[in-house]
Design a protein around this motif. Structure first.
Motif: not given
Ligand SMILES: [Zn+2]
Length: 259
Positions: A17, A19-20, A28, A31
């Protein structure tokens, strides 16, 4: 060490992901939710540059939102255009809710040609097209008018304070010749960008748009400029509203946080 093949495989099959960093094949859920924030809201930079149109943002610029925007912009994770475009479409709709119906033109903030060459793509324009598609899916007739261009080079805005940014971009944008008619034809103009920092660039873009929609040829409205009526006496003056929508803005620029 990341090799070009890893960057390439990220484009085709994201391993984490963006984002994270959690291992998975797409953005995910957490996110994706961060991108939606608490819902799009009105944002105001402090200080607010003169001529800044009403701006709505989808989410605060922090954590996963920041990571996802950078992955799309700088690391070529082009598949993120869809979720980012949906977030941008939400911010556009939040700004339109106070206005009437009808067609909407999304005008992407122009990137420097050298930046587009270096990145290999124009992230803002890509997001504008993704947002327009999202708006049309929601029944809003939207199109992209990429009519703004940089008429001179501007210095990188990062590292400049609010006042320096205003000076840096003053008079830097104009509307590509012959396209002013497209703007007046649509009427509802929304400037779109991935991120608002001081609002200097958005204010400059609004100035450039308003400059081609002069009173006397068409009427111009927005919450700041007020209403200019056509001097032609035709009675049915076109009216242009200029607003702005971004995916992210600094957390303290959201109006809900003020008190
Ligand atoms: Zn995530």
């Amino acid at each position: 060490m990341r090799g070009w093949w890893q960057d390439l495989s990220d484009l085709v099959l994201p391993a984490q992901c963006p984002g994270c960093g959690r291992s998975r094949t797409s953005l995910c859920t957490r996110c994706a939710e961060a991108l939606r924030g608490a819902g799009p809201g009105r944002v105001r930079p402090r200080p607010e540059p003169p001529g800044l149109p009403v701006v709505h943002a989808a989410a605060p610029y922090q954590d996963a939102v920041r990571a996802v925007l950078l992955a799309h912009k700088e690391r070529g994770a082009l598949w993120l255009a869809r979720p980012l475009g949906e977030a941008l479409a939400g911010a556009v709709r939040a700004g339109l809710s106070s206005g009437g119906g009808g067609a909407v033109a999304l005008v992407p903030m122009p990137s420097a040609p050298s930046a587009v060459r270096a990145r290999g793509h124009d992230p803002t324009r890509r997001l504008a097209y993704a947002a327009a598609a999202g708006l049309r899916r929601a029944g809003v007739p939207a199109r992209v008018l990429a009519v703004l261009r940089q008429r001179r080079a501007v210095a990188d805005q990062s590292g400049l304070d609010a006042r320096q940014r205003l000076v840096n971009v003053a008079g830097a944008l104009d509307v590509v010749g012959g396209t002013a008619g497209l703007l007046t034809e649509v009427g509802r103009i929304v400037l779109v960008d991935d991120l608002m920092t001081t609002g200097a660039s958005l204010a400059e873009a609004a100035r450039a748009i308003r400059a081609v929609a002069r009173p006397g040829t068409v009427g111009v409205t927005d919450e700041r400029a007020g209403l200019f009526r056509s001097r032609s006496g035709m009675g049915m003056a076109n009216r242009i509203t200029v607003r702005a929508a971004v995916i992210a803005a600094s957390p303290d620029s959201f109006e809900i946080n003020r008190n």
